[in-house]
Each structure stands twice: as C-alpha cells, then as structure tokens.
Design an enzyme around this catalytic site. Structure first.
Site, PDB file in Angstrom:
ATOM      1  N   ILE A   1       0.858  -1.177   0.000  1.00  0.00           N
ATOM      2  CA  ILE A   1       0.000   0.000   0.000  1.00  0.00           C
ATOM      3  C   ILE A   1       0.892   1.224   0.000  1.00  0.00           C
ATOM      4  O   ILE A   1       1.795   1.341   0.844  1.00  0.00           O
ATOM      5  CB  ILE A   1      -0.917  -0.043   1.235  1.00  0.00           C
ATOM      6  CG1 ILE A   1      -1.945  -1.155   1.019  1.00  0.00           C
ATOM      7  CG2 ILE A   1      -1.559   1.292   1.509  1.00  0.00           C
ATOM      8  CD1 ILE A   1      -2.908  -1.326   2.148  1.00  0.00           C
ATOM      9  N   CYS A   2       0.668   2.121  -0.943  1.00  0.00           N
ATOM     10  CA  CYS A   2       1.509   3.319  -1.056  1.00  0.00           C
ATOM     11  C   CYS A   2       1.400   4.148   0.221  1.00  0.00           C
ATOM     12  O   CYS A   2       0.316   4.613   0.593  1.00  0.00           O
ATOM     13  CB  CYS A   2       1.081   4.162  -2.251  1.00  0.00           C
ATOM     14  SG  CYS A   2       1.979   5.730  -2.334  1.00  0.00           S
ATOM     15  N   ILE A   3       2.507   4.361   0.874  1.00  0.00           N
ATOM     16  CA  ILE A   3       2.465   4.998   2.191  1.00  0.00           C
ATOM     17  C   ILE A   3       2.008   6.452   2.122  1.00  0.00           C
ATOM     18  O   ILE A   3       1.244   6.906   2.974  1.00  0.00           O
ATOM     19  CB  ILE A   3       3.833   4.859   2.912  1.00  0.00           C
ATOM     20  CG1 ILE A   3       3.736   5.352   4.356  1.00  0.00           C
ATOM     21  CG2 ILE A   3       4.938   5.577   2.162  1.00  0.00           C
ATOM     22  CD1 ILE A   3       4.917   4.951   5.211  1.00  0.00           C
TER      23      ILE A   3
ATOM     24  N   ALA B   1      -1.614   6.455   1.597  1.00  0.00           N
ATOM     25  CA  ALA B   1      -2.288   5.861   2.746  1.00  0.00           C
ATOM     26  C   ALA B   1      -2.415   6.845   3.910  1.00  0.00           C
ATOM     27  O   ALA B   1      -3.485   6.995   4.496  1.00  0.00           O
ATOM     28  CB  ALA B   1      -1.555   4.604   3.199  1.00  0.00           C
TER      29      ALA B   1
END
Lengths: 98, 135, 122, 122, 98, 135
Positions: free
Chosen positions: F82-84, F87
C-alpha cells in the site's frame, strides 16, 4: 427557479449536457471545480444552446486555480463564494450535476 | 445584497483529497455562516465519510480538511453527520460500533457523529435549502 | 531492480485539480526519475490543462501543480509529449505552456505506445 | 420533521455497478419512503442502464440492483420517470424494463425540476 | 502490440475516444466494468472507426452483470477472466483507460 | 492456450466498494496465479489504499474484499504493498507510523505493508507485465 451546479469538464463528462437538458427558463447555471472548463471561450463553448434568461456563473477560486482568468467566454460571470451562497438563497432549489 | 437568513443542509459525497467536494463544501458552509445563515446539518455520504477518520496524517504541504471542519463545527455547533452504512464499509467506526463488530480500535474523529440516512431525509424536510457537493 | 532499465511511458489524461490523479502521476514520474529509470510523459485529453500558465491555487488551498511540473527536465525527464489534437480542441497554444513540450500527431502518439513495454496510466 | 412534508425529487444519472452511487441513491429513496416523505425518481443519462432486464451479477459478486429496484412501488414510490431521450440514445425499449416507468419528454422533464424544491442528486 | 482496457461508459466519458486515438494496428481492445456499454449494439457503436486488425473483447462478468448479453454488437468477442490473463500475456504491454 | 509462465505486477487505484477496480484486480490476480503465472507485486495507490484498513465492517450481503485479498495473499505469499504517501493522508496507518504521528491507534490490516512509490517503479522493472486497474 433552480440553481444548477456542474463540477466536471464538459470535454470528458456528460454532466453539462445533462444539465442543459434539464435547465429551464430563468434557472441559474454555476460552474464549479472542473466544471469551470466549460467557461473557457476556446473550446467551442458547449454552453451555446441555453434556454432564455439563463445566466452562466463560474466560481472564482476554481477559475483562478486552473489558469482560466484570461480565457473566459464573455457570457460567463465570475463569482466568489459569497455570491455562490447568495445564488443558492435566491433560487428555490439547487441540483448538482457531477 | 444581504438576504434574510435561511437554513441550509449540506450534502457531501466525494473522498477528501481525491475529490474537491469536501473542500468546496467547507468554503460554502463557512461563507454561508459568515453571511448570517444557519446550517441545519452537514451530511457526509459515500466516500466523503473518510473526512471522519482521526488516523489521517496530512502532509505538511497540504491543508488539514478534517481540522478545518472540526474547528468550524466547534465554533458554530454544527451537526456534522457521517452516514453510518457508508462509513462502516469504508472503515470509519466509533467505539460503540467497534465493540459490536469486535474491532480492536475505533477511529471516528471528534466533532463527527455516525448516524443513518434518515438524517439526510430529515435534512430535506427541515432546511430551506439543500446543497449537494458531488464527487 | 535489474541493471538494464526498461523505459516507462506515463500517460496522463486528467485535469490538474478536480481529483488528485494529476499529482499522483507527477509523484510517480519523479520517483521513476529518482531511481534513474528512463521515463517519458504523454499529456492527453484534459491532462493538457495541467500545462496552462497562470494557475493560482490559493483560493482552493491546494499546492500549485504548475510550480512543480517545470522541474521535470531538471530531474532528467526530458521526453515530454503532448497530443496536439488535445491542445487544438481546447484552443491552447503549445508555445505558451509552463513547460517545454513536444506536440505530437496521431502517428507519433501511436508509436509512443508501441515503443514502450512499461506503461503507467494516470 | 415537520408535519407538512416536502416532496423530494431524486435525480439519478449513474449506471448500476461501476460505482456505488446507484445503490446509495436507492438506499436514500427507500429511506425517504420509510419516513413517509413523498419521493419521485428520475432516471437520466447512464442511470437508465439500471433498468435493463437480465442483470446477472454473480460474476462480479455484488448484489443485483435489478432485484431491488422493482420494490419501489411497494414502498409507495410511485412516481418513477425516465428521460425518453436517454432511452432512445441507448436503443432501450421502455416496455421491456424491470420496472414500470413513465418516459418523459424534455418539457415534462424540466417541469419536474421546477415543481420540486428538494432535489437529491445521485 | 498493446492491450488497451477501457472501463467507463462511452456515453459519459472520454476514455474510449482516448483509446481509439492511441490504438495501433493489431493492438487489442478489451472493454471491462462500465466500459462494456461500448459493446452494446444499440448505441450507435462508437467503436466503428477502428484501425485494421483490432479485435474488440468484452469481459463476461461485466457484460452479464449489466444485462448486455442479448444486446452485444456482433463484432465483439466476450471473454472470461482466463482469456483476459491470456490477452495480457500475448500482448507486449497494456494501457488502462479510466 | 497455455502460455509460458510470466510475472505480473498489478496496480490498483480505485476505492473498494466505490469502484470496481479492487474487485476486478482480485479476479485477475487470482486467475493469473491459477494459470501458473507469478505475481511479483500488487500495489495499491490512490483511494485503493482503503483496502488495507482492518476497521472495515462489511455488510452481510456484500463481499469482504479485504478478506479475499488476505486469503489469496497468504496462500501465495503475495507482496501486497500500500503506497504509504497515499495511505497516510487517507487514514491508513501502521503501528510505526502511528507512533511517529502520535496517533492513538493504527489500522493496517494483516497481509498488507506500507511502502513507497519506489515499489511501483521497481514493479515496472521487475515484472514481465504491468496491469493497471483504474478507478
């Protein structure tokens, strides 16, 4: 009297067409967010076949953000947030096309 | 032009940051209040429910939309309702619901309440104007 | 990553501010550049609106994309194409954009796709 | 709520499954009905696709809207309109829909908006 | 050879037009999600001006969900998820229009 | 038709439930695996990051997309990233980031990891095919 808002580009969405189908004499049309691209004089102006008595407004913050200040169609009136509120008050209802 | 004060309800449908709707709705709501109008309710539906997660960490160069709504809500005692059905399936949950669904945490931010779609329908009956900010 | 780099074509179709895709695309392109992966950018459809000058975003309180896009050449993103038809349809003059771009005709546009095996779509 | 009910016009423009708006609109309409608030429904644009028969959603694993929409008349939602032009543009026969609807011409469609002061837009 | 996927209705979005602008000879075109409305034979078929050698596919689960099985244009080939995977494999790259 | 196995990376951009992308991507990924192909990475960007909140409570009549991804991920040891950046601004946070941002809870579901956009770029270099599922 209805205030219609349109928030999508007329080049990539059917919102403005839907609005123009439903808009009645003396209704208001306010372009907001990506809808303000509809106020650009350069793009064939899909706003042309308007019923009589309709004023087209465009929301200032969105027009400025997109660099459209110098590209607006003459028929379009740029309004600020205060005038947006006034427009909602002065119409009986509002319909949002998105 | 200073019209007689009326009451508004504001419906918001788009995800914060991914859509302008939460931001445009905020400016409209704040302006309406400053012009002397009353806000009956702000109702967040669809992806707009994400405004109510207190686990959001906004980057320094972006506006904290949740904080802005909270401050406005506190200052003017706004009824800021998040649709519970839309919220639960998107991971926005208060402590009561967290217990019911056996979740180990909750994340509903202060100033917002979870409630049903009846609050949207009530808004149509109890306000002079409904303004929708779509995604 | 392997030593031999596959060059990426980033295809952009969205306008700058109604959504967050334009910014997410830019972040991805800059990341590719930071990893020294060759990346070409193609602006199509309403994405050409990203290139208009005089964007002033104070009123909508988001970061101005038009101040970030011009850094692309400094990050060695040098192949920046724009669909000429998208410009013409919108009455936009390629000479007055915030970034030096190469307008392409249909044939060139199609060959861009054929010449890349790694495409990111935004 | 006040005793005198304001009747609602629900304007639907989205197709049934690509997003969740069609379902959210239906939930709102059913809630209005449950609160005994008069509600009229207008299908425009791609929302008319919600009314096509033979929707089989097992493959995409979402609930079939076409099994829920026909309950509307049972909940006293009796004024269901559809933009005739949207049907014609899509080659859809008003007689073969999952729900008995009233096709309206432009003038009637416009008067629907004028005759409601509470509009929900989906 | 590129596999193009389109996931929006051609009646309300510019995706399919963008795709048709970029698609090359012998590329593949796969309609998924709301893109499958583009496979409906009744709606003027915006797919007509295709370059040569292009096959148009539509994803079965999405076609069935929308009740389009009996309304498809003859030119469109309905494929299942397995064939979707095969198509990605048999093309050099894929581009998603959304 | 049984082609030589190759490797895929899957990019997913749309919010679960509000968009079909997470669901279509799941079917594609599962099918690719069942046909003998390898999945290098699944990368969730934009609103698709919402798939990683363990506070989601799915209604009984809807599919639990997170559970499906978790089961697939566990069975085949998928790298589900998940792209931080996407996110954090959408309220998806793991315990490390929660500490850093002084949040009182975290909500990242098991099976997913937060990481940077470099993982998306690496995917373009390390897989035979990239397939994007837009919103």
């Amino acid at each position: 009297m209805i205030l219609h808002t349109v928030n999508k580009s007329p080049l990539t969405s059917s919102c403005l067409n839907n609005c123009l189908r439903a808009i009645g004499d003396n209704d208001g049309l306010l372009l907001i967010e990506d809808g303000v691209y509809g106020a650009d004089k350069h793009q064939g102006l899909k706003l042309k076949p308007l019923p009589s008595g309709i004023t087209v407004y465009a929301l200032k913050a969105d027009v400025e953000a997109r660099g459209l200040m110098g590209r607006l169609s003459e028929d379009v009136r740029v309004i600020d947030d205060q005038e947006f509120v006034d427009l909602v008050v002065s119409h009986n209802a509002s319909q949002s096309w998105y | 032009m200073s019209p007689t004060p009326i009451s508004f309800s504001i419906l918001v449908y788009g995800a914060p940051y991914s859509s302008q709707s939460v931001s445009t709705a905020y400016r409209f709501t704040k302006t309406a209040i400053e012009k002397g109008h009353r806000i009956h309710r702000v109702f967040f539906y669809g992806d707009a429910v994400q405004i109510g997660s207190r686990l959001v960490a906004v980057p320094q160069d972006e506006v904290d939309l949740q904080l802005k709504w909270q401050q406005l809500g506190e200052q003017y005692q706004l009824d800021m309702v998040i649709c519970i059905a839309a919220a639960l399936k998107r991971g926005i949950i208060n402590s009561d619901e967290a217990k019911r669904f056996e979740k180990d945490a909750s994340n509903l931010a202060e100033g917002f309440t979870l409630s049903g779609l009846g609050q949207m329908i009530d808004a149509t009956q109890s306000s002079d104007r409904i303004v929708t900010f779509g995604y | 990553m392997t030593d031999k780099k596959q060059s990426i074509l980033a295809v952009l179709t969205k306008p700058p501010y109604g959504g967050t895709t334009a910014k997410e695309a830019l972040d991805a392109v800059l990341t590719a550049a930071a990893f020294e992966v060759p990346v070409s950018v193609l602006f199509m459809d309403d994405a050409v609106f990203q290139l208009l000058p005089e964007q002033k975003t104070e009123g909508i309180e988001v970061k101005c994309l038009a101040t970030t896009l011009p850094v692309l050449p400094m990050y060695d993103v040098e192949h920046i194409y724009v669909d000429r038809k998208a410009l013409v349809d919108r009455g936009i003059d390629a000479e007055q954009l915030i970034l030096s771009v190469q307008p392409v005709e249909t044939d060139t546009l199609r060959s861009l796709f054929q010449n890349h095996s790694r495409i990111l779509s935004f």
